[in-house]
Design an enzyme around this catalytic site. Sequence first.
Site, short mmCIF file in Angstrom:
data_model
loop_
_atom_site.label_atom_id
_atom_site.label_comp_id
_atom_site.label_asym_id
_atom_site.label_seq_id
_atom_site.Cartn_x
_atom_site.Cartn_y
_atom_site.Cartn_z
CG HIS A 1 -1.95 -1.09 1.17
ND1 HIS A 1 -2.98 -1.14 0.26
CD2 HIS A 1 -2.05 -2.21 1.91
CE1 HIS A 1 -3.68 -2.24 0.45
NE2 HIS A 1 -3.14 -2.91 1.44
CB ILE B 1 0.44 6.05 2.45
CG1 ILE B 1 1.90 6.35 2.78
CG2 ILE B 1 -0.11 4.89 3.28
CD1 ILE B 1 2.09 7.01 4.13
CB CYS B 2 -3.17 3.13 -1.11
SG CYS B 2 -4.88 2.66 -1.42
CG LEU B 3 -4.06 4.09 5.92
CD1 LEU B 3 -4.23 2.58 6.10
CD2 LEU B 3 -2.98 4.61 6.86
#
Length: 157
Positions: A87, A94-96
Amino acid sequence: MGPVPTFSRRLKRELLNMQKELPAGIHIATADDLSTWEMDLEVLDQNPIYHGKTFRLRFKFGKNYPIEPPEVMFVRTADREIPMHPHVYSNGIICLDLLSTGHGWSPVQNVESVCVSIQSMLTGNTKNERPEGDSQFVMTPMRSVRDINFVYDDPTV
């Protein structure tokens, strides 16, 4: 001189609290102004992917913080790399869902809780890899991390 904006009061209070105490493995690298902070993050368990490494996060705060999340990404420095994670893109994005307005962000979150969440995300990782499509993603021009519309998997749907 007018009233101090809400985000200024909030960030000053957060910084004061963090200067007193932070969870293990989280350190303030720079917080010289109220628009950009950098935090150092260590993964404290024996995760073989990150053992002995420290990473740097950059927080950029907009005027609508804490209603809107800060822009948070990993940054590369002379002695810090961007972690390998499914992620985390190679450019540090950041893919969050926690970092997205309308998804997981709530004004009760703060810099410390974001750091703890990202530290936990790294701790639980078992894959030494980048997200699918990383090389194409990092070539796409964008003005801001907020310009990205990630699609999050929701196992409850």
